[in-house]
Scaffold this active site. Structure first.
Site, short mmCIF file in Angstrom:
data_model
loop_
_atom_site.label_atom_id
_atom_site.label_comp_id
_atom_site.label_asym_id
_atom_site.label_seq_id
_atom_site.Cartn_x
_atom_site.Cartn_y
_atom_site.Cartn_z
N GLU A 80 0.83 -1.19 0.00
CA GLU A 80 0.00 0.00 0.00
C GLU A 80 0.87 1.26 0.00
O GLU A 80 1.85 1.35 0.73
CB GLU A 80 -0.89 -0.02 1.24
CG GLU A 80 -1.73 1.22 1.47
CD GLU A 80 -2.44 1.20 2.81
OE1 GLU A 80 -3.27 2.10 3.04
OE2 GLU A 80 -2.15 0.30 3.63
N PHE A 81 0.47 2.23 -0.81
CA PHE A 81 1.12 3.53 -0.79
C PHE A 81 0.37 4.43 0.19
O PHE A 81 -0.84 4.59 0.10
CB PHE A 81 1.10 4.16 -2.19
CG PHE A 81 1.73 5.53 -2.25
CD1 PHE A 81 3.08 5.66 -2.49
CD2 PHE A 81 0.97 6.68 -2.05
CE1 PHE A 81 3.67 6.92 -2.53
CE2 PHE A 81 1.56 7.93 -2.09
CZ PHE A 81 2.90 8.05 -2.34
N ILE A 82 1.09 4.99 1.15
CA ILE A 82 0.48 5.87 2.15
C ILE A 82 0.98 7.29 1.93
O ILE A 82 2.19 7.53 1.88
CB ILE A 82 0.82 5.40 3.58
CG1 ILE A 82 0.24 4.00 3.84
CG2 ILE A 82 0.28 6.40 4.61
CD1 ILE A 82 0.57 3.44 5.21
N ASP A 133 11.97 -2.81 15.42
CA ASP A 133 13.03 -1.87 15.02
C ASP A 133 12.46 -0.46 15.03
O ASP A 133 12.54 0.28 14.04
CB ASP A 133 13.55 -2.24 13.62
CG ASP A 133 14.83 -1.49 13.26
OD1 ASP A 133 15.48 -0.93 14.16
OD2 ASP A 133 15.17 -1.45 12.06
#
Length: 334
Positions: free
Chosen positions: A133-135, A238
């Site tokens: 997904e592009f956010i 992380d």
């Protein structure tokens, strides 16, 4: 590993320079007005997925949006929306498979926002890719209370009946992270976190001093966990400032994980480079109450990441790791 979306770029600890200071983010020189047009390639699995399962009929262009030292990051613009793609020309799909499993596990909790992974595969010319997904990002810094609360909600929601570990081995930066299922947390942390890093230090640098003292600490961790209830919570693994951002609505987003199930306090091991403030911890502990000895265990969890940085980037991090080990040996009188 690099994670980049329009509006923000983040680098995991694999891109931290050799110094004890927190890394600065590097922004790409992406020209939004001059996208690269995607050529028709029958052997391009990224293009094929986007035009089939991605439900696009046209790829209008691609824009490089990262400058990481392990992976290349790219935005694909289509008539069905935008996709975020990472590629690596020299590493097989196992690294991205671990990342995808971690992202999906966090996504399924419905708590804090993470990019949804769609597809992992091999490149025909060698290497691998992940499509997700592009956010659209907003501010790089936002509501610390929301971040603390949602992170705690994820820890509370996702537990493992198998114990401590994860479904696959993954990486912390470019270092292998061993996730063999273990029933006891102290054993898991001593062997698969501290012990593994200490062995790497001995193998890479011939550092018998840090190995021997670190092993002595690893075998005597018990007193630090008296009266503590430890559950195997899903951890990002992380969590530093480069892997934390906010979407255009101001909601926190966490990226580029090294997931496993562990003691929730281990999530704060990168706090020396995460910028967590009082509002963050106050909100977090309202959902996941603070346990006895929390402050005393903080450095223990930072030690894993200092050792990893020592193994990745050299002697600039050795003194911090050695200081933590020696302090605990004195505290525990071992």
């Amino acid at each position: 590993m690099v994670v980049a979306h329009l509006g923000a770029i983040s680098f995991s600890s694999s891109c931290i320079p050799t110094s004890v200071s927190c890394p600065r983010l590097r922004h790409s020189s992406m020209n939004k007005n001059k996208p690269l047009i995607v050529a028709a390639m029958s052997d391009d699995p990224i293009r094929e997925w986007i035009l089939s399962e991605g439900k696009a009929t046209q790829i209008r262009g691609i824009s490089p949006i990262g400058g990481g030292c392990i992976n290349r990051a790219t935005r694909y613009d289509t008539d069905a929306g935008s996709f975020f793609v990472k590629t690596n020309r020299s590493i097989g799909p196992s690294m991205f498979e671990g990342e995808s499993l971690g992202l999906n596990a966090m996504y399924q909790t419905g708590s804090i926002r993470v990019p949804k992974p769609y597809k992992v595969g091999s490149l025909p010319t060698g290497g691998s890719y992940i499509i997700m997904e592009f956010i659209e990002f907003g501010a790089s810094r936002g509501n610390q209370s929301a971040l603390g609360r949602k992170l705690a909600e994820m820890h509370k929601a996702a537990k493992s009946e198998k114990g401590f570990g994860f479904h696959v081995e993954n990486t912390i930066g470019s270092t292998p992270q061993i996730n063999t299922w273990t029933a006891d947390w102290i054993e898991f942390y001593a062997e698969h976190r501290l012990g593994y890093q200490l062995k790497l230090a001995r193998e890479q640098y011939g550092d018998s001093t840090i190995y021997e003292r670190g092993q002595r600490l690893a075998k005597n961790l018990g007193p630090l966990f008296r009266n503590v209830v430890i559950e195997p919570c899903l951890l990002h693994g992380d969590l530093w400032s480069g892997n934390i951002t906010y979407d255009k609505n101001g909601e926190p987003v966490i990226l580029d994980p090294a997931c496993y199930y562990g003691h929730n306090e281990a999530e704060f091991g990168m706090s020396w480079c995460a910028g967590f403030g009082g509002d963050f911890y106050k909100a977090y502990f309202q959902v996941m109450p603070e346990q006895p000895g929390f402050e005393q265990r903080r450095d223990l969890y930072m030690l894993y990441h200092y050792l990893n940085h020592y193994n990745l980037f050299g002697s600039g991090y050795r003194s911090s790791a050695m200081s933590i080990i020696d302090d605990y040996l004195r505290l525990l009188n071992v």
